[in-house]
Design a protein around this motif. Structure first.
Motif, PDB file in Angstrom:
ATOM      1  N   ILE A 169       0.960  -1.107  -0.081  1.00  0.00           N
ATOM      2  CA  ILE A 169       0.109   0.062  -0.221  1.00  0.00           C
ATOM      3  C   ILE A 169       1.027   1.321  -0.047  1.00  0.00           C
ATOM      4  O   ILE A 169       0.691   2.168  -0.759  1.00  0.00           O
ATOM      5  N   VAL A 170       2.156   1.232   0.597  1.00  0.00           N
ATOM      6  CA  VAL A 170       2.791   2.572   0.878  1.00  0.00           C
ATOM      7  C   VAL A 170       3.490   2.679  -0.453  1.00  0.00           C
ATOM      8  O   VAL A 170       3.435   3.790  -1.002  1.00  0.00           O
ATOM      9  N   CYS A 171       4.140   1.948  -1.088  1.00  0.00           N
ATOM     10  CA  CYS A 171       4.741   2.107  -2.274  1.00  0.00           C
ATOM     11  C   CYS A 171       4.563   1.507  -3.350  1.00  0.00           C
ATOM     12  O   CYS A 171       5.104   1.777  -4.522  1.00  0.00           O
ATOM     13  N   GLY A 172       3.531   0.363  -3.397  1.00  0.00           N
ATOM     14  CA  GLY A 172       3.148  -0.320  -4.769  1.00  0.00           C
ATOM     15  C   GLY A 172       3.834  -1.399  -4.695  1.00  0.00           C
ATOM     16  O   GLY A 172       3.681  -2.092  -6.059  1.00  0.00           O
ATOM     17  N   ALA A 173       4.915  -1.912  -4.174  1.00  0.00           N
ATOM     18  CA  ALA A 173       5.624  -3.109  -4.289  1.00  0.00           C
ATOM     19  C   ALA A 173       5.725  -3.827  -3.110  1.00  0.00           C
ATOM     20  O   ALA A 173       5.952  -3.389  -1.802  1.00  0.00           O
ATOM     21  N   ARG A 174       5.567  -5.185  -3.192  1.00  0.00           N
ATOM     22  CA  ARG A 174       5.859  -5.956  -1.981  1.00  0.00           C
ATOM     23  C   ARG A 174       7.217  -6.330  -1.564  1.00  0.00           C
ATOM     24  O   ARG A 174       7.452  -6.265  -0.386  1.00  0.00           O
ATOM     25  N   PHE A 175       7.947  -6.533  -2.510  1.00  0.00           N
ATOM     26  CA  PHE A 175       9.396  -6.963  -2.146  1.00  0.00           C
ATOM     27  C   PHE A 175      10.520  -6.144  -2.449  1.00  0.00           C
ATOM     28  O   PHE A 175      11.092  -5.588  -1.548  1.00  0.00           O
ATOM     29  N   THR A 176      10.722  -5.683  -3.572  1.00  0.00           N
ATOM     30  CA  THR A 176      11.801  -4.804  -4.059  1.00  0.00           C
ATOM     31  C   THR A 176      11.000  -3.306  -3.862  1.00  0.00           C
ATOM     32  O   THR A 176      10.590  -2.815  -5.197  1.00  0.00           O
ATOM     33  N   ASN A 177      11.228  -2.581  -2.921  1.00  0.00           N
ATOM     34  CA  ASN A 177      10.569  -1.414  -2.858  1.00  0.00           C
ATOM     35  C   ASN A 177      10.846  -0.159  -3.529  1.00  0.00           C
ATOM     36  O   ASN A 177      10.146   0.487  -4.224  1.00  0.00           O
ATOM     37  N   SER A 178      12.216   0.127  -3.166  1.00  0.00           N
ATOM     38  CA  SER A 178      12.610   1.314  -3.962  1.00  0.00           C
ATOM     39  C   SER A 178      11.881   2.654  -3.613  1.00  0.00           C
ATOM     40  O   SER A 178      11.492   3.342  -4.500  1.00  0.00           O
ATOM     41  N   TYR A 179      11.602   2.722  -2.479  1.00  0.00           N
ATOM     42  CA  TYR A 179      10.568   3.803  -1.912  1.00  0.00           C
ATOM     43  C   TYR A 179      11.038   5.131  -1.713  1.00  0.00           C
ATOM     44  O   TYR A 179      10.701   6.075  -1.895  1.00  0.00           O
ATOM     45  N   THR A 180      12.662   5.108  -1.288  1.00  0.00           N
ATOM     46  CA  THR A 180      13.068   6.443  -0.989  1.00  0.00           C
ATOM     47  C   THR A 180      13.380   7.082  -2.200  1.00  0.00           C
ATOM     48  O   THR A 180      13.780   6.520  -3.185  1.00  0.00           O
ATOM     49  N   ARG A 181      13.620   8.451  -2.062  1.00  0.00           N
ATOM     50  CA  ARG A 181      14.209   9.132  -3.273  1.00  0.00           C
ATOM     51  C   ARG A 181      15.264  10.029  -2.382  1.00  0.00           C
ATOM     52  O   ARG A 181      14.983  10.429  -1.348  1.00  0.00           O
TER      53      ARG A 181
END
Lengths: 416, 162
Positions: A169-181
């Motif tokens: 829900i937070v970033c659209g990926a379950r495993f390989t997130n790559s959420y930070t910029r």
């Protein structure tokens, strides 16, 4: 071990041995055997290979062999921009990808001099702590499975699955997130995600107690781990231990407390330490850390202010995607950042955070261009695997499996 | 007195010939020194009761490609007593590509120096086990040197014969 000498052996056996010209008497009397464990072995947590020298069932020597998963990330980092490397950090410690994302962008921000808004810092703390919980759940589950308690594995993975749903829900990926910029996070944390985190935190304590009930009163589990793989405080520091493995030897060293980063100095949490330094202590430290991490996330949710989630630095931070499609200037900036990178000033820095396995650090050298001149990944698993020969010496071969599980190495990180 | 000043004073006192250069960049204190002194300086920093740099976090090297002294070996060490990180740097020339090992000071440096050797070809003197760590034993090149191409060198990894 004492062996028989030549005179004590029955002459008939000697004669038979001499018929085969390839065997010497010394060879035949040799009781030691070399066993190759891994790299394809479920209990070595990935592609770790151990060459064990055995006398009967006792390990008298061990040589770890790493490099089966070496993808050359340090070389690749030198040839791509700082933004491009974010997805690759997911593949380092693939059990806690968001913590690696945070570590990488914080190192780059230190190099480029970017200040991150407070809300983004709290979001980073939340995802890093969730990553720690997920990592420790996997560590405990697979560790218990290694020593024969299969149910715990299923129960801890059920909890971890909930964290994956949160990340989804937070970033659209379950495993390989790559959420930070660089300069913040990709998108704001939605109310649905916060509601899910709260629901998860309500259940985690009880669910953890359930898992612990299966283990803490399990006589087989305790007896297989108590006093196995002991390392002293001094040895642990000399071997460069950090994280839960170091805290299991009685050193209360935690980078979140020692060199506070993000907003950890505003949070009240305990550093669990045990003094025994054996496999059981390492297990207890991990369960306690899950509780502390849950406590940190609860406080973060309370303290998190509303506001921006990206720094307002157009030369360094990627603009919002919606604006890229509608505004000319944002389109140009996006183009420049993607094609030429963020060009931090000439300099070199080392930044480390308390990852879930230990101190996860990045050493970056910039020559003022868009890609790093050098990137070194200081991975805790690599350092911890080094101490295996010390831990397994003189133990039984079945203890080797327990010891590997207790130091919790991740080969993606150890091999880079 | 600040810890930084104590370190400067102590090092100058004990090693007058080491050619220290002190600098600071974004809160990181850097010390550059002659590579001959790295082992005794590390031993001193670890064993001095006021400093106690017990944790060696990282050992690596930087390839500067065109500089006269081509490599710099970088040590990141940490003291738990003061929660302070120190960076030690030694220049190494390509023609004389070796430096003393600090394995006798911190055991963790064993693998870190092996990794450094594997990637840059810098030999560590008095190292107990100077082998490659990631790459195969018979690999001839040093992958993190700047002349090594990103795509690799065709045929450099030997495959089993048919």
């Amino acid at each position: 071990m004492d062996r028989f000498t030549k005179d004590e052996i029955h002459p008939k056996i000697i004669q038979k041995l001499l018929e085969d010209s390839d065997i010497t008497i010394d060879d035949a009397l040799e009781n030691e055997m070399v066993l190759n464990m891994g790299p394809q072995h479920p209990a070595t947590h990935g592609v770790l290979r151990l060459v064990l020298k055995l006398d009967g069932e006792t390990v008298i020597g061990c040589v770890p062999d790493v490099g089966y998963l070496h993808r050359g990330y340090e070389k690749m980092a030198e040839n791509m921009s700082y933004h491009e490397f974010i997805p690759h950090t997911d593949r380092l410690d693939y059990i806690s990808p968001t913590a690696n994302n945070v570590a990488w962008v914080m190192a780059v921000e230190k190099l480029a001099g970017v200040e991150v808004p407070v809300r983004a810092q709290y979001i980073r703390m939340i995802i890093a702590e969730l990553a720690r919980i997920a990592s420790h759940l996997v560590a405990i589950g697979s560790f218990a499975m290694d020593v024969g308690a299969l149910t715990v594995f299923l129960w801890t993975f059920r909890e971890r699955e909930k964290i994956m749903d949160i990340w989804d829900i937070v970033c659209g990926a379950r495993f390989t997130n790559s959420y930070t910029r660089i300069g913040g996070v990709a998108n704001d944390m939605q109310p649905e995600a916060i509601a899910l985190i709260k629901k998860f935190l309500e259940g985690i304590d009880n669910n953890l107690i359930e898992c612990e009930k299966l283990l803490n009163t399990n006589r087989i589990f305790i007896e297989r781990l108590d006093g196995v793989g002991v390392i002293s405080k001094e040895d642990a520091l000399s071997y460069g231990y950090t994280g839960p493995n170091l805290r299991a030897t009685g050193v209360d060293f935690d980078l979140r407390r020692a060199v506070p980063y993000l907003q950890y100095d505003k949070i009240d949490f305990r550093i669990p330490t045990f003094t025994e330094g054996d496999c059981l202590a390492r297990y207890f430290v991990r369960t306690d850390e899950i509780r502390e991490s849950a406590k940190i996330v609860r406080q973060c949710l309370q303290l998190m202010p509303s506001g921006e989630i990206k720094a307002n630095l157009p030369k360094r931070v990627l603009p919002n995607k919606a604006e890229v499609y509608t505004k000319m200037e944002e389109l140009i900036l996006d183009f420049m950042l993607i094609n030429f990178g963020i060009n931090p000033p000439v300099g070199e820095i080392y930044h480390a955070i308390e990852g879930s396995k230990g101190e996860l650090g990045f050493y970056l050298v910039s020559d003022g261009k868009g890609n790093p001149w050098k990137c070194k990944i200081r991975s805790p698993s690599f350092i911890h695997i080094q101490s295996l020969p010390h831990l397994v010496k003189g133990r039984m071969i079945s203890d080797v499996v327990a010891i590997i599980g207790s130091i919790d190495p991740i080969m993606g990180e150890a091999d880079k | 007195m600040e810890l930084k000043e104590i370190i400067i004073q102590k090092l100058n006192e004990h090693f007058p010939d080491a050619g220290f250069e002190f600098s600071e960049y974004i809160n990181e204190f850097n010390i550059k020194l002659d590579k001959k002194f790295i082992q005794p300086v590390c031993k001193f920093l670890k064993e001095d009761s006021e400093l106690e740099f017990l944790l060696c976090e990282d050992i690596t090297a930087v390839d500067w490609a065109r500089r006269k002294k081509r490599f710099t070996v970088v040590y990141h060490i940490f003291t738990l007593k003061h929660n302070y990180r120190l960076v030690l740097k030694c220049d190494v020339e390509e023609d004389d590509c070796n430096i003393d090992s600090v394995t006798s000071v911190w055991r963790t440096s064993n693998w870190q120096e092996r990794e450094c050797y594997d990637m840059y070809g810098i030999k560590f003197n008095n190292h107990p086990d100077m082998r490659r760590i990631y790459m195969p034993e018979d690999f001839e090149y040093y992958p993190l040197r700047k002349e090594f191409p990103l795509m690799g060198i065709p045929g450099s990894l030997s495959l089993p014969k048919k």
